[in-house]
Motif scaffolding. Structure first.
Motif, PDB file in Angstrom:
ATOM      1  N   LEU A 105       0.827  -1.206   0.000  1.00 48.62           N
ATOM      2  CA  LEU A 105       0.000   0.000   0.000  1.00 48.62           C
ATOM      3  C   LEU A 105       0.861   1.256   0.000  1.00 48.62           C
ATOM      4  N   TYR A 106       1.867   1.279   0.873  1.00 52.11           N
ATOM      5  CA  TYR A 106       2.712   2.469   0.956  1.00 52.11           C
ATOM      6  C   TYR A 106       3.546   2.661  -0.309  1.00 52.11           C
ATOM      7  N   GLU A 107       3.875   1.549  -0.960  1.00 50.85           N
ATOM      8  CA  GLU A 107       4.574   1.653  -2.239  1.00 50.85           C
ATOM      9  C   GLU A 107       3.639   2.236  -3.303  1.00 50.85           C
ATOM     10  N   MET A 108       2.391   1.814  -3.302  1.00 54.96           N
ATOM     11  CA  MET A 108       1.400   2.344  -4.247  1.00 54.96           C
ATOM     12  C   MET A 108       1.218   3.845  -4.063  1.00 54.96           C
ATOM     13  N   LEU A 109       1.294   4.298  -2.817  1.00 54.01           N
ATOM     14  CA  LEU A 109       1.076   5.706  -2.517  1.00 54.01           C
ATOM     15  C   LEU A 109       2.216   6.601  -3.002  1.00 54.01           C
ATOM     16  N   GLN A 110       3.284   5.978  -3.498  1.00 52.95           N
ATOM     17  CA  GLN A 110       4.373   6.736  -4.097  1.00 52.95           C
ATOM     18  C   GLN A 110       4.040   7.164  -5.521  1.00 52.95           C
ATOM     19  N   ASN A 111       2.965   6.570  -6.063  1.00 50.41           N
ATOM     20  CA  ASN A 111       2.561   6.834  -7.440  1.00 50.41           C
ATOM     21  C   ASN A 111       1.495   7.924  -7.493  1.00 50.41           C
ATOM     22  N   LYS A 112       1.831   9.032  -8.115  1.00 49.97           N
ATOM     23  CA  LYS A 112       0.902  10.151  -8.186  1.00 49.97           C
ATOM     24  C   LYS A 112      -0.330   9.830  -9.022  1.00 49.97           C
ATOM     25  N   GLU A 113      -0.210   8.852  -9.923  1.00 44.98           N
ATOM     26  CA  GLU A 113      -1.322   8.479 -10.796  1.00 44.98           C
ATOM     27  C   GLU A 113      -2.169   7.342 -10.203  1.00 44.98           C
ATOM     28  N   LEU A 114      -1.945   7.029  -8.950  1.00 44.29           N
ATOM     29  CA  LEU A 114      -2.683   5.937  -8.311  1.00 44.29           C
ATOM     30  C   LEU A 114      -4.192   6.174  -8.382  1.00 44.29           C
ATOM     31  N   ALA A 115      -4.898   5.171  -8.886  1.00 45.89           N
ATOM     32  CA  ALA A 115      -6.355   5.270  -8.974  1.00 45.89           C
ATOM     33  C   ALA A 115      -6.962   4.958  -7.612  1.00 45.89           C
ATOM     34  N   GLU A 116      -7.977   5.734  -7.239  1.00 44.27           N
ATOM     35  CA  GLU A 116      -8.613   5.529  -5.942  1.00 44.27           C
ATOM     36  C   GLU A 116      -9.191   4.123  -5.816  1.00 44.27           C
ATOM     37  N   GLU A 117      -9.708   3.586  -6.928  1.00 48.19           N
ATOM     38  CA  GLU A 117     -10.280   2.236  -6.909  1.00 48.19           C
ATOM     39  C   GLU A 117      -9.226   1.206  -6.533  1.00 48.19           C
ATOM     40  N   ASP A 118      -8.013   1.359  -7.077  1.00 48.91           N
ATOM     41  CA  ASP A 118      -6.938   0.426  -6.761  1.00 48.91           C
ATOM     42  C   ASP A 118      -6.550   0.519  -5.290  1.00 48.91           C
ATOM     43  N   MET A 119      -6.518   1.728  -4.764  1.00 46.56           N
ATOM     44  CA  MET A 119      -6.183   1.903  -3.356  1.00 46.56           C
ATOM     45  C   MET A 119      -7.252   1.280  -2.459  1.00 46.56           C
ATOM     46  N   GLN A 120      -8.524   1.464  -2.842  1.00 42.46           N
ATOM     47  CA  GLN A 120      -9.616   0.895  -2.058  1.00 42.46           C
ATOM     48  C   GLN A 120      -9.542  -0.628  -2.029  1.00 42.46           C
ATOM     49  N   LYS A 121      -9.185  -1.234  -3.160  1.00 45.16           N
ATOM     50  CA  LYS A 121      -9.063  -2.689  -3.227  1.00 45.16           C
ATOM     51  C   LYS A 121      -7.937  -3.175  -2.322  1.00 45.16           C
ATOM     52  N   LYS A 122      -6.836  -2.436  -2.322  1.00 46.44           N
ATOM     53  CA  LYS A 122      -5.711  -2.824  -1.478  1.00 46.44           C
ATOM     54  C   LYS A 122      -6.075  -2.721   0.000  1.00 46.44           C
ATOM     55  N   ILE A 123      -6.763  -1.650   0.374  1.00 42.54           N
ATOM     56  CA  ILE A 123      -7.177  -1.475   1.763  1.00 42.54           C
ATOM     57  C   ILE A 123      -8.149  -2.581   2.185  1.00 42.54           C
TER      58      ILE A 123
END
Length: 227
Positions: free
Chosen positions: A160-178
């Motif tokens: 998750l924290y690695e994903m948050l390094q990406n400025k283009e991270l889609a909210e849907e992808d973050m929600q799935k990871k959480i």
């Protein structure tokens, strides 16, 4: 606000102090190995408070991160890197716990050949010793499940924290990871409950074994951690 589930692994352990010991050598050796196993789990217990501190620190960082928006990406990036570092520290504490548990289990296993040395007049003690071995084996297996579940949760945290390094991270992808992280911590909670149940059962059975061996033992309960 999405808040991840957290768990502090605990151990409800009893410390046994022997005031006097009489009887066959097998009795003394069983006692010595059981109490040495307790000592070797000190490393496990010593990790609890630092783990709690690290989890609290990471949770605070996580809450700060999710309160930010993408206009504050530099801050998100900085905080997520800091949180990732804490995840690594938690991993190190987890490995120290595992090493301690494995050392204690190895020490405990030394009593297995001693059980056969108990004479016929100690049939009740022998039965209780065999039951204790079964419980400890179950407890150790429960810890392995707990370790695997916690280890997987840390892996997902790190991702998750690695994903948050990406400025283009889609909210849907973050929600799935959480969501995956929350599911993972649910498994940790279940495994932790099973481990604690076997720990309590083990402590009770050990007292019963000492009584059956007619050992003059006084008991001093250690402080129990809370979730």
């Amino acid at each position: 606000m999405i808040v991840r589930l957290r768990l502090f692994m605990v151990l409800a352990a009893a410390v046994f102090i022997m005031s006097a010991c009489t009887g066959p050598s097998a009795q003394e050796e069983v006692y010595n190995h059981l109490e040495e196993a307790v000592k070797k789990e000190e490393g496990f217990r010593e990790q609890q408070q630092p783990l709690v501190k690290l989890e609290n620190e990471e949770q605070e960082l996580y809450e700060k991160i999710i309160d930010l928006n993408m206009d504050q990406f530099d801050k998100i990036q900085s905080l997520s890197k800091e949180a990732a570092g804490i995840v690594q520290e938690r991993q190190e504490k987890l490995e120290a716990e595992k090493e301690s548990i494995e050392a204690a289990k190895e020490e405990f296993d030394e009593i297995k050949p001693l059980i056969d040395e108990l004479d016929e007049e100690q049939a009740d003690a022998k039965e209780k010793a065999e039951a204790l071995v079964e419980t400890m084996d179950n407890r150790y297996q429960a810890y392995q499940k707990l370790y695997d579940a916690y280890n997987e949760a840390l892996k997902l945290d790190s991702e998750l924290y690695e994903m948050l390094q990406n400025k283009e991270l889609a909210e849907e992808d973050m929600q799935k990871k959480i969501e995956s992280i929350n599911n993972s911590y649910n498994q940790v909670i279940e495994a932790n409950e099973e481990f604690n149940q076997y720990t309590e059962q083990y402590n009770n059975q050990k007292k019963e074994l000492y009584e059956a061996l007619e050992l003059n033992v006084s008991y001093e309960e250690s402080e129990k951690s809370e979730e």
